[in-house]
Design an enzyme around this catalytic site. Structure first.
Site, PDB file in Angstrom:
ATOM      1  N   ASP A   1       0.798  -1.230   0.000  1.00 33.00           N
ATOM      2  CA  ASP A   1       0.000   0.000   0.000  1.00 33.00           C
ATOM      3  C   ASP A   1       0.828   1.276   0.000  1.00 33.00           C
ATOM      4  OD1 ASP A   1       0.948  -0.058   2.634  1.00 33.00           O
ATOM      5  OD2 ASP A   1      -0.792   1.038   3.332  1.00 33.00           O
ATOM      6  N   GLU A   2       2.076   1.195  -0.435  1.00 36.77           N
ATOM      7  CA  GLU A   2       2.927   2.366  -0.336  1.00 36.77           C
ATOM      8  C   GLU A   2       4.022   2.296  -1.401  1.00 36.77           C
ATOM      9  OE1 GLU A   2       4.496   4.719   3.599  1.00 36.77           O
ATOM     10  OE2 GLU A   2       4.706   2.560   3.508  1.00 36.77           O
TER      11      GLU A   2
END
Length: 397
Positions: free
Chosen positions: A94-95
């Site tokens: 998610d990053e």
DNA sequence: TCTGGGGTCCTTTTGCCC
DNA sequence: TCTGGGGCAAAAGGACCC
């Protein structure tokens, strides 16, 4: 991404938007994987034991995790990033870091690109995210954290120390509970305090590597480049038992399962590894590891398991109560660039051939279609005996 | 309150060779 | 033959991150 797993789940449950929602397992030993900001308002945060989270926020809706859905959402988001620039370095599901220096002529300032990304992610994936814009990775990451939820923050070059120095030391990348304690003990509270402390002092408290890193980061110095795909260093699997296990037969069976899973992932990634390590966590949470480096790298479950079992048996645990075991393979390299040893006994080549065939069966019939007989539970076995061979889906070795 | 599962990186210890 | 120490790789532990 903001509260990534929870946000993904809310896409399917719009009725829960605006309410406290926690993503986490239902078992007694699971932890919070993600929580909406409404749940965070009650003190819930990720990695917190679920039991405690439910006590803090009894009316929260709890959703068990669906990892495949998050992976799919992650692929979609990363694809948007890569349409902005090829210089995308994912940090996790998610990053990611994006180096947009070369995209500015085409797409506008870094801040405009950040807003473009946020708009497209909201539009195409229906997910909120936050963007930090800065001249270094570390500052951009800090800024994205301060921008949450659903925001964007730019740290201009001439505002770096103003932004950085008032922040608490725990905001620094690499300063967790232990380092924070050590730094507090020598009177340091803010990043500014660290910036004005000699590197030698920091090194004495935390070791030379961490000391040098903090001394640089505290002034915003960070020359690491955005690197698209760093190869994996290790692949492994571990499992916490629902309740502590003291039966070596059960532990060995678990080691076999974890070895199968790990080796299958190695083969799927086209990787082989030279070092096999096991991890054992006792009932009191103390954890040990043991490892063995092989003569030849492998991606064969049988070899991983034989090594793991040898390491485990050598511990002579004698019915100690265990809460977790794990298997990991390190020292990875690409399988097709690593010549395979032609050993007299086959060197695992026959096992490898069998496992490759099992991979193919799994691709057709689903994971676990072919697996060692010890990993077939009794119910499954009984069901298979009753099933006609015509539509047999499971083969027992 | 009672602590997941996937990893990375650093430090220290240990064993071996010269 | 014994001892010491440098260098190195492997092993072990642990902090940290999402």
């Amino acid at each position: 991404m903001d509260a990534f797993y929870a946000s993904v789940e809310l896409r399917e449950r719009p009725d829960l938007v605006g309410q406290p929602v926690i993503v986490g397992g239902l078992g007694g030993r699971s932890v919070v994987l993600s929580a909406t900001y409404e749940a965070r308002g009650f003190g819930v945060h990720s990695a917190m034991p679920m039991a405690r989270a439910r006590r803090l926020c009894p009316h929260a809706t709890v959703i068990p995790p669906t990892p495949g859905v998050y992976a799919e959402a992650s692929r979609g988001v990363m694809e948007i990033f890569r349409s902005i620039t090829p210089l995308v370095e994912p940090l996790s599901l998610d990053e990611a870091f994006l180096d947009v220096a070369g995209a500015r002529r085409r797409l506008g300032s870094a801040a405009q690109i950040g807003e473009l990304i946020r708009a497209r992610v909201a539009d195409e994936q229906r997910l909120p995210c936050s963007v930090g814009v800065a001249s270094t990775k570390f500052l951009a990451k800090l800024a994205s954290g301060r921008a949450k939820p659903d925001g964007l923050l730019v740290v201009p070059r001439d505002a770096i120390t103003d932004f950085l120095h008032p922040l608490p030391i725990g905001a620094l990348w690499g300063v967790g509970e232990r380092a924070e304690e050590a730094l507090t003990r020598i009177g340091l509270r803010t990043i500014g305090d660290i910036a004005h402390t000699p590197e030698a002092t920091l090194a004495r408290a935390l070791g030379p590597a961490a000391g040098a890193a903090l001394a640089a980061l505290a002034w915003g110095r960070d020359d690491r480049a955005v690197v698209p795909h760093e190869p994996d260093r290790s692949i492994g699997a571990e499992e916490t038992f629902a309740r502590d296990i003291d039966d070596p037969v059960v532990v060995r069976r678990e080691l076999l399962r974890l070895s199968e899973r790990t080796a299958a992932r190695l083969r799927a990634a086209g990787q082989v590894g030279r070092t096999v390590s096991i991890k054992v966590r006792f009932a009191d949470f103390t954890t040990i590891t043991r490892s063995k480096t092989l003569a030849e790298p492998t991606d064969v479950a049988r070899i991983v398991y034989d090594t793991a079992r040898m390491l485990y048996d050598a511990l002579r645990l004698d019915r100690a109560r265990l809460r977790l075991v794990g298997v990991r393979v390190e020292g990875l390299s690409e399988a097709d660039r690593t010549p395979r040893q032609l050993a007299m006994d086959g060197g695992g080549e026959d096992w490898r051939a069998a496992e490759l065939a099992a991979d193919q069966a799994a691709a057709r019939f689903g994971p676990g279609a072919v697996r060692p007989a010890t990993l077939v539970d009794r119910e499954q076995r009984d069901r298979d005996r009753r099933t006609s061979s015509r539509d047999e889906n499971t083969t027992v070795w």
